[in-house]
Design a protein around this motif. Structure first.
Motif, PDB file in Angstrom:
ATOM      1  N   ASP A  11       0.827  -1.213   0.000  1.00  0.00           N
ATOM      2  CA  ASP A  11       0.000   0.000   0.000  1.00  0.00           C
ATOM      3  C   ASP A  11       0.859   1.260   0.000  1.00  0.00           C
ATOM      4  O   ASP A  11       0.515   2.254  -0.644  1.00  0.00           O
ATOM      5  N   SER A  12       1.963   1.237   0.726  1.00  0.00           N
ATOM      6  CA  SER A  12       2.837   2.413   0.754  1.00  0.00           C
ATOM      7  C   SER A  12       3.398   2.716  -0.631  1.00  0.00           C
ATOM      8  O   SER A  12       3.426   3.876  -1.064  1.00  0.00           O
ATOM      9  N   PHE A  13       3.848   1.687  -1.326  1.00  0.00           N
ATOM     10  CA  PHE A  13       4.415   1.909  -2.653  1.00  0.00           C
ATOM     11  C   PHE A  13       3.331   2.299  -3.656  1.00  0.00           C
ATOM     12  O   PHE A  13       3.583   3.103  -4.565  1.00  0.00           O
ATOM     13  N   ASP A  14       2.127   1.770  -3.493  1.00  0.00           N
ATOM     14  CA  ASP A  14       1.028   2.167  -4.376  1.00  0.00           C
ATOM     15  C   ASP A  14       0.743   3.658  -4.236  1.00  0.00           C
ATOM     16  O   ASP A  14       0.550   4.363  -5.237  1.00  0.00           O
ATOM     17  N   LYS A  15       0.729   4.144  -2.993  1.00  0.00           N
ATOM     18  CA  LYS A  15       0.458   5.566  -2.768  1.00  0.00           C
ATOM     19  C   LYS A  15       1.648   6.420  -3.194  1.00  0.00           C
ATOM     20  O   LYS A  15       1.478   7.522  -3.728  1.00  0.00           O
ATOM     21  N   LEU A  16       2.853   5.933  -2.956  1.00  0.00           N
ATOM     22  CA  LEU A  16       4.055   6.688  -3.322  1.00  0.00           C
ATOM     23  C   LEU A  16       4.147   6.897  -4.832  1.00  0.00           C
ATOM     24  O   LEU A  16       4.474   7.993  -5.297  1.00  0.00           O
ATOM     25  N   LEU A  17       3.850   5.844  -5.587  1.00  0.00           N
ATOM     26  CA  LEU A  17       4.062   5.892  -7.039  1.00  0.00           C
ATOM     27  C   LEU A  17       2.811   6.292  -7.823  1.00  0.00           C
ATOM     28  O   LEU A  17       2.915   6.763  -8.954  1.00  0.00           O
ATOM     29  N   GLY A  18       1.638   6.078  -7.237  1.00  0.00           N
ATOM     30  CA  GLY A  18       0.398   6.413  -7.935  1.00  0.00           C
ATOM     31  C   GLY A  18      -0.090   5.271  -8.806  1.00  0.00           C
ATOM     32  O   GLY A  18       0.663   4.354  -9.164  1.00  0.00           O
ATOM     33  N   ALA A  19      -1.350   5.334  -9.138  1.00  0.00           N
ATOM     34  CA  ALA A  19      -2.001   4.231  -9.857  1.00  0.00           C
ATOM     35  C   ALA A  19      -1.341   3.915 -11.187  1.00  0.00           C
ATOM     36  O   ALA A  19      -1.253   2.747 -11.586  1.00  0.00           O
ATOM     37  N   ASP A  20      -0.845   4.926 -11.891  1.00  0.00           N
ATOM     38  CA  ASP A  20      -0.285   4.714 -13.224  1.00  0.00           C
ATOM     39  C   ASP A  20       1.107   4.098 -13.194  1.00  0.00           C
ATOM     40  O   ASP A  20       1.554   3.526 -14.199  1.00  0.00           O
ATOM     41  N   ARG A  21       1.815   4.192 -12.067  1.00  0.00           N
ATOM     42  CA  ARG A  21       3.220   3.756 -12.031  1.00  0.00           C
ATOM     43  C   ARG A  21       3.503   2.710 -10.965  1.00  0.00           C
ATOM     44  O   ARG A  21       4.640   2.275 -10.829  1.00  0.00           O
ATOM     45  N   LYS A  22       2.503   2.293 -10.217  1.00  0.00           N
ATOM     46  CA  LYS A  22       2.750   1.434  -9.058  1.00  0.00           C
ATOM     47  C   LYS A  22       3.314   0.068  -9.420  1.00  0.00           C
ATOM     48  O   LYS A  22       3.904  -0.604  -8.557  1.00  0.00           O
TER      49      LYS A  22
END
Length: 280
Positions: A163-174
């Motif tokens: 979840d942290s990396f999803d929020k850090l990178l955003g939906a388009d880049r996760k």
């Protein structure tokens, strides 16, 4: 005591806040004293910055005689590298104001918790060097002199807190493999990594302890001065693990064993950066 607030503009129009607590000097004691300084970076899964991991930590650092600062960085919907560049700017501010704020510029330690630990590691290791250079920063000029990782998000691999990396990178880049590799802190620990203090609870249900183990092993392999403590009890996000920071009526937020990380950390600070009570 000086209490300083600085606003840092994010590259996406967001704003971060740097709060500095600087212990005054005295003509009666040591008017030229400059103190090691701990920059506290709270966690919150890159969704928010936790107050439980902000001022309560800073006050303990101050009580030990060190200056303290807190970085409340930009979180989602801001994405990488917004927070990293804010952290770089915070370091630049601390060093450029070292005389006025009584800071020893070569003794600035970043102390990050959970996702804030990821940001601290991103700044302290070479993980973000190319990105910082692309935005006008010299990574070596803003790299801290010490690193503390408290139940930190580090690896983006098998044991990631996704979840942290999803929020850090955003939906388009996760799911971008190259970007995930870039922000996996354990992959970028090398000779430039400063002395590091790691602590984690073994039962951590959100950020697996294996990530801390991998980070510790990477430090050992790189020859980094590292100290690590793994506590057999305690859930994620305990902060000081005392009643002051525990949620109301939550007995699981108090753990006397985990509370030992703080005196261990202060001793590590003294050993690596000196006792601020000692005369220069």
């Amino acid at each position: 005591m000086q209490y300083i607030n600085k606003t840092i503009d994010g590259i996406d129009g967001s704003k971060a806040e740097l709060t500095v607590y600087s212990i005054d000097n005295s003509e009666e004691m040591n008017p030229q004293r400059r103190r090691p300084t701990v920059l506290v970076i709270p966690g919150g899964g890159y969704v928010f910055t936790s107050e439980r991991e902000a001022e309560p930590i800073a006050l303990k650092v101050l009580a030990a005689g060190y200056n303290a600062a807190i970085l409340r960085y930009s979180c989602a919907p801001s994405v990488y590298p917004t927070a990293l560049l804010e952290a770089a700017e915070a370091m630049k501010l601390l060093r450029s104001n070292a005389e006025a704020w009584h800071i020893k510029p070569d003794a600035i330690i970043v102390a990050g918790f959970s996702a804030g630990g990821h940001l601290a590691g991103n700044l302290a290791t070479t993980a973000g060097d190319e990105t910082m250079r692309a935005h006008g920063y010299d990574p070596d000029e803003v790299r801290p002199n010490g690193l503390m990782l408290g139940y930190a998000v580090t690896t983006s691999g098998k044991y990631a807190h996704r979840d942290s990396f999803d929020k850090l990178l955003g939906a388009d880049r996760k799911n971008d493999p190259a970007l995930l590799e870039e922000v996996s802190i354990d992959k970028h620990i090398d000779a430039k990594t400063p002395p590091t203090f790691i602590w984690h609870t073994v039962p951590d249900e959100l950020v697996p302890v294996e990530g801390a183990e991998m980070t510790f092993a990477a430090c050992v392999h790189a020859g980094t001065d590292v100290e690590a403590h793994f506590f057999p009890t305690g859930h994620h996000g305990l902060s000081l693990a005392n009643a002051d920071v525990a949620g109301a009526g939550d007995p699981t937020g108090v753990d006397e064993g985990v509370q030992q990380w703080l005196p261990l950390f202060i001793n590590w600070l003294k050993r690596n950066f000196g006792d601020p009570a000692a005369r220069a």
